[in-house]
Design an enzyme around this catalytic site. Structure first.
Site: not given
Ligand SMILES: Cc1ncc(COP(=O)(O)O)c(C=O)c1O
Length: 390
Positions: A152, A74, A200, A202, A238, A326
Site C-alpha cells: 500500500n 481487515t 476491500s 473501498h 445479515t 491507519c
C-alpha cells in the site's frame, strides 16, 4: 461543503462512483428487506447478492461459490488466518513479511501472545523478498504463508504465483492480501494458486465497510464471525445488501477500466514522478520502478519533514499521505520504509502519491505547480537538523 480536493491518496480510499451509488440506492430506499426472509420482498434480494458475487468473482477469475462477503479487508485477512490455524490445530507457525498491512501484522502480534510463532520476512532496499529465505522459513509446523500482493505504501508487487507454488509443494496454505492490487493489476486466482485472497471494496470505488474473502474450492474453512447461516454458513450476520450490490457494480467497472489504469494512469504517474524528481532537488523514489502498481509513487524529500509537506499541500487543496492512513496521526515512521532499510529521517521525509481513475492531467499539473515551492519554503524555514538523508 468545501470543493472536492485534488486527490492523490487513492491507496487510502476512493470515492463512491455514481454508477455504484445508483446500484446501491434501491436497497437503501425501496427494497430494504432481509434476504433470509421467506416472503418475496426479502427473498428477491438473494438474486442481487448472486449478481454481485458473480461480478466480483469475474474480477479475480474465481467461481462465485468461492467468495464470502465480509465487512472489510481487515476482517477478510483476520478470517483467512483464523481459518488456516483452526483447520490445522497441530501447526503453530506462520510466515508473513515485515511490510504487511496492520490487519496482518497486528493479528499476528496477538497470535504471538497466544503462543504461536511468527516469522516476519525482511525485504531488501527495493522492497523485494528473498524467495530462498521464504522457502527456508517454511517448516513442517507452518500453518500458513500470508504475503501481500502489492504494498500500500510503495506499490511494490510480490511474486504471489511463485510463492503459492512453493507453499503448495510443501503442503502449506497460502493467503494473499490483494486489497491494493484489485482494480490496478490483473488478479487471476487460478493462475495465482492461493487458497485465500482478501479484497476491500473501498479501494475500488465501492463504499467503505464491504470486503471479500476468496476461499479456494475444497479448502477447509472455519468461520470467524459465527451466527446465522448467511454466506452458506461461512459468515454470520445479515447481508449488507446495498453495499454488496455496490461492490458488485464497482468490481464490474474496475474490470472494464483495468486497461485504462494500466495505460493512462500509469503514464500520468510516471509523468508526475519524473517531474518531481527533476524539478525538486534532493528527491528520490522509495522502491523500484518495477514491479510496481501503476498508480503509486513514494518519494523521499531530503531535509524536510513529510508532515510539513502534507500540511502545506492540504492548504493548497491537495491530499497525499505519508505511511498508511491507519497509522497517520502517530509520529511513527513508516514500518515499510524502515524495513527497506531507510533511515528514520528518510522515512519521515517520504510522501506517497497515489493516483486513480479519476485523476486528470490538470490535477497532476496543479500538484507539480505547487510542490517545488512548498518544499523550497520548508527547507528554508523549517530545516531538519539531521543533515542529508540516505
Ligand atoms: C494492503 C491493505 N490491506 C488491508 C487493508 C484494510 O482494508 P479495510 O480498510 O477494508 O479494512 C488496507 C487498507 O488500507 C490495505 O491497504
Amino acid at each position: 461543503m468545501s470543493p472536492p480536493p485534488v486527490y492523490f491518496d487513492h491507496n487510502a480510499t476512493t470515492s463512491v462512483g455514481p454508477e455504484v451509488l445508483e446500484a446501491m440506492l434501491p436497497f437503501l430506499m425501496g427494497n430494504w428487506g432481509n434476504p433470509s426472509s421467506a416472503y418475496r420482498f426479502g427473498h428477491q434480494l438473494t438474486e442481487t447478492i448472486d449478481t454481485a458475487r458473480a461480478n466480483v468473482a469475474a474480477l479475480i477469475h474465481a467461481e462465485p461459490r468461492e467468495l464470502i462477503f465480509t465487512s472489510c479487508g481487515t476482517e477478510s485477512i483476520n478470517t483467512a488466518i483464523h481459518s488456516a490455524l483452526l483447520s490445522q490445530p497441530q501447526k503453530r507457525h506462520l510466515v508473513t513479511t515485515a511490510v504487511e498491512h496492520s490487519a496482518t501484522l497486528k493479528f499476528c502480534q496477538q497470535l504471538e501472545k497466544r503462543g504461536f510463532e511468527i516469522t516476519r520476512l525482511p525485504v531488501n532496499p527495493n522492497g523485494g523478498l528473498d524467495l530462498d529465505l521464504l522457502e527456508k522459513s517454511i517448516r513442517p509446523e507452518t500453518a500458513l504463508v500470508s504475503v501481500m500482493f502489492a504494498n500500500n505504501e510503495t506499490g511494490v508487487i510480490f511474486p504471489i504465483a511463485e510463492i503459492a507454488m512453493m507453499c503448495r509443494s510443501k503442503g502449506v496454505l497460502c493467503h494473499t492480501d490483494a486489497v491494493q492490487a484489485a482494480g490496478k493489476i490483473e488478479i487471476d486466482v487460478k493462475q495465482l494458486g492461493v487458497e485465500f485472497l482478501s479484497l476491500s471494496g473501498h479501494k475500488l470505488h465501492a463504499p467503505k465497510g464491504i470486503g471479500l474473502l476468496y476461499v479456494r474450492r475444497h479448502t477447509r474453512f472455519f468461520p470467524y464471525i459465527i451466527g446465522g447461516g448467511q454466506e452458506r454458513g461461512r459468515r454470520g450476520g445479515t447481508e449488507n445488501v446495498a453495499y454488496i450490490a455496490g461492490f458488485g457494480r464497482a468490481a464490474e467497472l474496475a474490470k472494464e477500466r483495468l486497461p485504462e489504469m494500466q495505460a493512462r494512469v500509469r503514464v500520468l504517474r510516471n509523468q508526475l514522478e519524473a517531474e518531481i524528481l527533476s524539478r525538486v532537488p534532493g528527491t528520490s523514489r522509495n522502491g523500484p520502478d518495477e514491479p510496481r502498481l501503476p498508480n503509486t509513487s513514494n518519494i523521499a524529500f531530503d531535509e524536510v519533514e513529510a508532515e510539513g509537506i502534507l500540511l502545506l499541500l492540504d492548504q493548497a487543496g491537495i491530499c497525499a499521505s505519508s505511511g498508511s492512513a491507519c497509522t497517520t496521526g502517530s509520529l511513527d515512521p513508516s514500518h515499510v520504509l524502515v524495513a527497506m532499510g531507510c533511515s528514520l529521517e528518510r522515512a519521515r521525509a517520504s510522501v506517497r502519491f497515489s493516483l486513480g481513475l479519476a485523476t486528470t492531467e490538470a490535477e497532476v499539473n496543479y500538484l507539480l505547480g505547487r510542490l517545488p515551492t512548498i518544499v523550497e519554503k520548508l527547507r528554508v524555514n523549517v530545516p531538519v537538523s539531521a543533515g542529508r538523508l540516505r
